[in-house]
Design a protein around this motif. Structure first.
Motif, PDB file in Angstrom:
ATOM      1  N   LEU A 146      -2.752  15.101  -4.144  1.00 58.16           N
ATOM      2  CA  LEU A 146      -1.565  14.246  -4.053  1.00 58.16           C
ATOM      3  C   LEU A 146      -1.324  13.830  -2.612  1.00 58.16           C
ATOM      4  O   LEU A 146      -1.002  12.674  -2.323  1.00 58.16           O
ATOM      5  N   PHE A 147      -1.498  14.771  -1.693  1.00 56.14           N
ATOM      6  CA  PHE A 147      -1.223  14.440  -0.301  1.00 56.14           C
ATOM      7  C   PHE A 147      -2.176  13.372   0.208  1.00 56.14           C
ATOM      8  O   PHE A 147      -1.769  12.382   0.812  1.00 56.14           O
ATOM      9  N   TRP A 148      -3.477  13.541  -0.041  1.00 56.55           N
ATOM     10  CA  TRP A 148      -4.431  12.612   0.568  1.00 56.55           C
ATOM     11  C   TRP A 148      -4.535  11.309  -0.199  1.00 56.55           C
ATOM     12  O   TRP A 148      -4.971  10.300   0.359  1.00 56.55           O
ATOM     13  N   PHE A 149      -4.150  11.310  -1.471  1.00 53.20           N
ATOM     14  CA  PHE A 149      -4.073  10.029  -2.178  1.00 53.20           C
ATOM     15  C   PHE A 149      -3.061   9.127  -1.471  1.00 53.20           C
ATOM     16  O   PHE A 149      -3.206   7.912  -1.416  1.00 53.20           O
ATOM     17  N   PHE A 150      -2.050   9.766  -0.908  1.00 48.86           N
ATOM     18  CA  PHE A 150      -1.116   9.043  -0.059  1.00 48.86           C
ATOM     19  C   PHE A 150      -1.634   8.954   1.376  1.00 48.86           C
ATOM     20  O   PHE A 150      -1.579   7.905   2.014  1.00 48.86           O
ATOM     21  N   GLY A 151      -2.140  10.073   1.875  1.00 45.70           N
ATOM     22  CA  GLY A 151      -2.408  10.205   3.304  1.00 45.70           C
ATOM     23  C   GLY A 151      -3.470   9.257   3.816  1.00 45.70           C
ATOM     24  O   GLY A 151      -3.355   8.740   4.916  1.00 45.70           O
ATOM     25  N   HIS A 152      -4.505   9.009   3.026  1.00 47.57           N
ATOM     26  CA  HIS A 152      -5.485   8.086   3.575  1.00 47.57           C
ATOM     27  C   HIS A 152      -4.987   6.642   3.600  1.00 47.57           C
ATOM     28  O   HIS A 152      -5.076   5.996   4.638  1.00 47.57           O
ATOM     29  N   PRO A 153      -4.453   6.120   2.484  1.00 43.63           N
ATOM     30  CA  PRO A 153      -3.869   4.771   2.594  1.00 43.63           C
ATOM     31  C   PRO A 153      -2.849   4.664   3.726  1.00 43.63           C
ATOM     32  O   PRO A 153      -2.720   3.617   4.363  1.00 43.63           O
ATOM     33  N   GLU A 154      -2.168   5.751   4.007  1.00 47.96           N
ATOM     34  CA  GLU A 154      -1.175   5.744   5.077  1.00 47.96           C
ATOM     35  C   GLU A 154      -1.773   5.286   6.408  1.00 47.96           C
ATOM     36  O   GLU A 154      -1.110   4.611   7.199  1.00 47.96           O
ATOM     37  N   VAL A 155      -3.026   5.638   6.657  1.00 46.95           N
ATOM     38  CA  VAL A 155      -3.671   5.185   7.885  1.00 46.95           C
ATOM     39  C   VAL A 155      -3.669   3.652   7.927  1.00 46.95           C
ATOM     40  O   VAL A 155      -3.399   3.043   8.958  1.00 46.95           O
ATOM     41  N   TYR A 156      -3.946   3.044   6.775  1.00 47.76           N
ATOM     42  CA  TYR A 156      -3.982   1.580   6.733  1.00 47.76           C
ATOM     43  C   TYR A 156      -2.578   1.003   6.751  1.00 47.76           C
ATOM     44  O   TYR A 156      -2.363  -0.106   7.231  1.00 47.76           O
ATOM     45  N   VAL A 157      -1.619   1.765   6.241  1.00 44.02           N
ATOM     46  CA  VAL A 157      -0.229   1.320   6.285  1.00 44.02           C
ATOM     47  C   VAL A 157       0.208   1.104   7.732  1.00 44.02           C
ATOM     48  O   VAL A 157       0.890   0.136   8.056  1.00 44.02           O
ATOM     49  N   VAL A 158      -0.197   1.975   8.617  1.00 48.30           N
ATOM     50  CA  VAL A 158       0.182   1.758  10.014  1.00 48.30           C
ATOM     51  C   VAL A 158      -0.810   0.861  10.751  1.00 48.30           C
ATOM     52  O   VAL A 158      -0.455   0.171  11.703  1.00 48.30           O
ATOM     53  N   LEU A 159      -2.050   0.850  10.268  1.00 51.45           N
ATOM     54  CA  LEU A 159      -3.052   0.014  10.942  1.00 51.45           C
ATOM     55  C   LEU A 159      -2.781  -1.485  10.763  1.00 51.45           C
ATOM     56  O   LEU A 159      -2.863  -2.264  11.716  1.00 51.45           O
ATOM     57  N   LEU A 160      -2.455  -1.895   9.547  1.00 51.45           N
ATOM     58  CA  LEU A 160      -2.377  -3.339   9.289  1.00 51.45           C
ATOM     59  C   LEU A 160      -1.342  -4.055  10.156  1.00 51.45           C
ATOM     60  O   LEU A 160      -1.658  -5.113  10.710  1.00 51.45           O
TER      61      LEU A 160
ATOM     62  N   LEU B 147       0.842  -1.204   0.000  1.00 49.98           N
ATOM     63  CA  LEU B 147       0.000   0.000   0.000  1.00 49.98           C
ATOM     64  C   LEU B 147       0.871   1.245   0.000  1.00 49.98           C
ATOM     65  O   LEU B 147       0.630   2.201  -0.725  1.00 49.98           O
ATOM     66  N   PHE B 148       1.889   1.221   0.852  1.00 52.91           N
ATOM     67  CA  PHE B 148       2.766   2.383   0.951  1.00 52.91           C
ATOM     68  C   PHE B 148       3.451   2.653  -0.385  1.00 52.91           C
ATOM     69  O   PHE B 148       3.464   3.776  -0.883  1.00 52.91           O
ATOM     70  N   MET B 149       3.983   1.581  -0.973  1.00 54.47           N
ATOM     71  CA  MET B 149       4.732   1.773  -2.221  1.00 54.47           C
ATOM     72  C   MET B 149       3.825   2.260  -3.342  1.00 54.47           C
ATOM     73  O   MET B 149       4.239   3.016  -4.207  1.00 54.47           O
ATOM     74  N   ALA B 150       2.556   1.820  -3.320  1.00 52.99           N
ATOM     75  CA  ALA B 150       1.655   2.215  -4.390  1.00 52.99           C
ATOM     76  C   ALA B 150       1.128   3.629  -4.205  1.00 52.99           C
ATOM     77  O   ALA B 150       0.712   4.275  -5.160  1.00 52.99           O
ATOM     78  N   SER B 151       1.143   4.134  -2.965  1.00 56.34           N
ATOM     79  CA  SER B 151       0.524   5.442  -2.749  1.00 56.34           C
ATOM     80  C   SER B 151       1.529   6.578  -2.684  1.00 56.34           C
ATOM     81  O   SER B 151       1.179   7.731  -2.904  1.00 56.34           O
ATOM     82  N   VAL B 152       2.796   6.256  -2.409  1.00 52.21           N
ATOM     83  CA  VAL B 152       3.711   7.336  -2.064  1.00 52.21           C
ATOM     84  C   VAL B 152       4.318   8.022  -3.296  1.00 52.21           C
ATOM     85  O   VAL B 152       4.744   9.171  -3.220  1.00 52.21           O
ATOM     86  N   GLY B 153       4.332   7.327  -4.422  1.00 43.56           N
ATOM     87  CA  GLY B 153       4.959   7.885  -5.618  1.00 43.56           C
ATOM     88  C   GLY B 153       4.476   9.284  -5.965  1.00 43.56           C
ATOM     89  O   GLY B 153       5.278  10.222  -6.062  1.00 43.56           O
ATOM     90  N   PRO B 154       3.158   9.455  -6.163  1.00 50.09           N
ATOM     91  CA  PRO B 154       2.665  10.787  -6.516  1.00 50.09           C
ATOM     92  C   PRO B 154       3.056  11.834  -5.479  1.00 50.09           C
ATOM     93  O   PRO B 154       3.333  12.985  -5.835  1.00 50.09           O
ATOM     94  N   LEU B 155       3.103  11.445  -4.213  1.00 45.68           N
ATOM     95  CA  LEU B 155       3.436  12.438  -3.192  1.00 45.68           C
ATOM     96  C   LEU B 155       4.899  12.851  -3.272  1.00 45.68           C
ATOM     97  O   LEU B 155       5.233  14.017  -3.054  1.00 45.68           O
TER      98      LEU B 155
ATOM     99  N   PHE C 111      -7.279  -7.069   1.897  1.00 44.80           N
ATOM    100  CA  PHE C 111      -7.028  -6.683   0.498  1.00 44.80           C
ATOM    101  C   PHE C 111      -8.061  -5.662   0.045  1.00 44.80           C
ATOM    102  O   PHE C 111      -7.743  -4.637  -0.554  1.00 44.80           O
ATOM    103  N   PHE C 112      -9.316  -5.952   0.358  1.00 43.82           N
ATOM    104  CA  PHE C 112     -10.416  -5.110  -0.071  1.00 43.82           C
ATOM    105  C   PHE C 112     -10.285  -3.717   0.550  1.00 43.82           C
ATOM    106  O   PHE C 112     -10.420  -2.697  -0.128  1.00 43.82           O
ATOM    107  N   THR C 113      -9.976  -3.688   1.838  1.00 46.01           N
ATOM    108  CA  THR C 113      -9.751  -2.412   2.516  1.00 46.01           C
ATOM    109  C   THR C 113      -8.633  -1.640   1.834  1.00 46.01           C
ATOM    110  O   THR C 113      -8.742  -0.441   1.587  1.00 46.01           O
ATOM    111  N   GLY C 114      -7.564  -2.361   1.526  1.00 44.14           N
ATOM    112  CA  GLY C 114      -6.414  -1.714   0.903  1.00 44.14           C
ATOM    113  C   GLY C 114      -6.793  -1.075  -0.420  1.00 44.14           C
ATOM    114  O   GLY C 114      -6.449   0.074  -0.689  1.00 44.14           O
ATOM    115  N   ILE C 115      -7.547  -1.807  -1.231  1.00 38.75           N
ATOM    116  CA  ILE C 115      -7.924  -1.261  -2.530  1.00 38.75           C
ATOM    117  C   ILE C 115      -8.860  -0.068  -2.348  1.00 38.75           C
ATOM    118  O   ILE C 115      -8.669   0.989  -2.937  1.00 38.75           O
TER     119      ILE C 115
END
Ligand code: HEM
Ligand SMILES: [Cu+2]
Length: 558
Positions: free
Chosen positions: A252-266, A212-220, A295-299
């Motif tokens: 750009l920030f929140w496209f990363f920032g929201h998945p980030e919550v799950y990055v630390v949650l999982l 999740l992190f790798m897929a979301s952080v690029g644009p940021l 997986f579903f949450t991540g997507i």
């Protein structure tokens, strides 16, 4: 070439500072992250004192000025997420646990792993330097919205702002490198016989989080480079006056920032599963459902970001779509909570310290999740946006994730990591002190938010409506509770150090758990296992009928 021969006689320096052993790198991340967590705690102490007792000189800090307040809030948020939650939950536990739990001797790319930590350390050093440069640390909030963040004239920190941004970008690079290692190691180095569904849940969770992190952080990272150009060389990517678009950053920030919550949650959810199954002697209820819900949450987490922008002027029809996707996420997350509770059902539950923290995680996290449903609804968010209701909501997710998660993991794996047992009574004192004071910090903040108290405000005395006695008392209650919570952390550090020095010696498998790390000696030597294990079954075979022992380690032949 076997690892153990290669590294026999090494200096302390080489062994601990330049080691490529995943366990040592994990510990380095753990200690650096905990140190940064203390800094994050010190920053919040300073600004909460200002909120409750405006204008006083805060012991150990001094008077909090207006711009000082902004820098404190900004760096508290940034430190807690980027330099505390991520390094501890993903990097420390990921590095330490993955090779041990999948039964191999190290990561696939040990040198890259070391590089990841070194870059991370550099980023932390740059961040700390940014507090002390001329005009002080960056104060544009951890979300760094332009135009405030883009121009020195606006945020008044011509050096603090770019240093902060460089530190954040470097930190991202460190975790990108680390993620590569986790994914390739899981794919290539699993013990003989370990199939997809034999992988311990915490390993899955850390690896999915890395993806999740790798897929979301690029644009940021691209966005951050543009912001840096705006700050330093006068481009105008985000400057509306010159044809740029400040909202672009928010996307750009929140496209990363929201998945980030799950990055630390999982990772925390994974640790909680390991602890819950072991301390209730139960199989994880619905292993596959758990995995696929994640997986579903991540997507889904990639299509919710604009719920942070309901008041930023997006089209109401867009707001509707983002409301729906946001509320949808609560389905798999609720399901995961139910699976955890179902796992406990009928188990023989043993309330040792790690288990208490695991249970508290679920209880507190549910409060965070439920209050998120209000905020995800665009209509209600327009009222709640940027109030203390939001602050209380996200701390009811982040504190369970980061603080409770950290303690769940440490109390559980301490015997493995250091070969000593921690004192359970001190652990329980620490637990109750932390959990009770935590609720007394954040419940008042819900009420302050509902009363209209906005966040990121330095002195509420400037606002007559927010300066009534009742509200003032709630602010004081929150601050005093924070002092209590911080004080109880001393119990933890005392227990930690005391146990290291004179704790009872830990057996290899003190909790009678099934996963492979408990088959290695405590602490595991370089190379982990005397002989690489072979796996015959899933990780949660507790109470299998017809066996005399109530647990059945993964590597025990049938
Ligand atoms: C338990 C101790 C903590 C307390 C008392 C606390 C308190 C606060 C308060 C009062 C604010 C809002 C300040 C303002 O808007 O003026 C804040 C902001 C924030 N906190 Fe915490 N916090 C704690 C722990 C954490 C943890 C563990 C995390 C994350 C892992 C975290 C993440 C954040 C973030 C991201 C912000 C937003 C910063 C910003 O507005 O730029 N906090 N905290
Ligand atoms: Cu979000």
């Amino acid at each position: 070439m076997s690892h153990s021969n290669e590294h026999h006689h090494e200096s302390f320096f080489k062994k601990y500072l330049f080691s490529t052993d995943h366990k040592i790198i994990g510990m380095q991340y753990l200690f650096t992250g905990m140190f940064m967590g203390l800094i994050g705690g010190f920053l919040v102490y300073a600004f909460r004192m200002q909120l409750a007792f405006p204008g006083i000189s805060v012991p150990g800090f001094g008077v909090v000025t207006e711009s000082g307040y902004n820098a404190l809030v900004t760096n508290h948020g940034a430190v807690m997420i980027f330099w505390f939650a991520m390094p501890v939950l993903i990097a420390a536990f990921g590095n330490y646990l993955i090779p041990l739990m999948i039964g191999c001797d190290d990561m696939v790319f040990p040198r890259l792993n070391r590089l990841s930590y070194q870059i991370f350390l550099l980023s932390a050093i740059i961040l700390i330097i940014s507090f002390f440069v001329k005009n002080g640390g960056f104060g544009g909030a951890w979300t760094a919205y332009p135009p405030l963040s883009a121009k020195a004239e606006y945020n008044l920190t011509p050096m603090g702002a770019p240093l902060w941004l460089i530190a954040v970008a470097l930190e991202f690079v460190a975790f990108l490198i680390g993620g590569i290692n986790f994914i390739t190691t899981l794919m290539n180095s699993r013990a003989k016989g370990m199939k997809m569904y034999d992988i311990p849940m915490v390993v899955w969770m850390i690896v999915i989080a890395s993806i999740l992190f790798m897929a979301s952080v690029g644009p940021l990272i691209a966005g951050a480079a543009m912001l840096l150009f705006d700050q330093l060389i006068g481009t105008a990517f985000y400057d509306a006056a010159k044809g740029g678009d400040p909202l672009l950053w928010q996307h750009l920030f929140w496209f990363f920032g929201h998945p980030e919550v799950y990055v630390v949650l999982l990772p925390t959810m994974g640790m909680v599963v390991e602890v819950m199954t072991t301390f209730s002697r139960k199989k994880l209820f619905g292993y596959k459902t758990f995995l696929y819900s994640t997986f579903f949450t991540g997507i889904l987490s990639f299509v919710v970001w604009a719920h942070h922008q309901f008041v930023a002027g997006i089209d109401p029809r867009m707001a509707n779509i983002f409301t729906v996707t946001t509320l949808l996420i609560s389905v798999p997350i609720a399901e995961i909570c139910f699976l955890m509770i179902a796992t406990l059902y009928g188990g023989s539950i043993e309330l040792k310290t790690p288990m208490l923290f695991a249970l508290a995680f679920v209880a507190e996290f549910i409060i965070g999740g439920v209050t998120g449903i209000y905020l995800g609804s665009s209509g209600m968010d327009i009222y709640f946006h940027d109030t203390y209701f939001v602050v209380a909501h996200f701390h009811y997710t982040f504190v369970p994730i980061a603080i409770i998660g950290l303690f769940t993991g440490i109390y559980y794996w301490f015997p493995k990591m250091f070969g000593k047992m921690m004192c359970d009574t001190l652990g329980k004192i620490h637990f109750w002190g932390t959990i009770i004071s935590f609720n007394f910090i954040f419940i008042p903040l819900f009420f302050l938010g509902m009363a209209g108290e906005h966040r990121r405000i330095y002195n509420y005395q400037n606002f007559p409506d927010l300066n009534t006695v009742g509200l003032f008392d709630l602010r004081k209650l929150a601050t005093v509770s924070l002092l209590v919570m911080l004080a109880f952390q001393a119990v933890f550090f005392y227990n930690f150090i005391r146990s290291l020095i004179k704790g009872e010696k830990a057996p290899a498998n003190p909790w009678k758990a099934n996963t492979l790390e408990w088959q290695a000696p405590s602490p595991p030597p370089h190379g982990n296992f005397a002989e690489l294990p072979e796996v015959y079954r899933g990780p949660y075979e507790f109470g299998v009928p017809g066996r005399d022992q109530d647990y059945w380690p993964q590597n025990q032949p049938n």
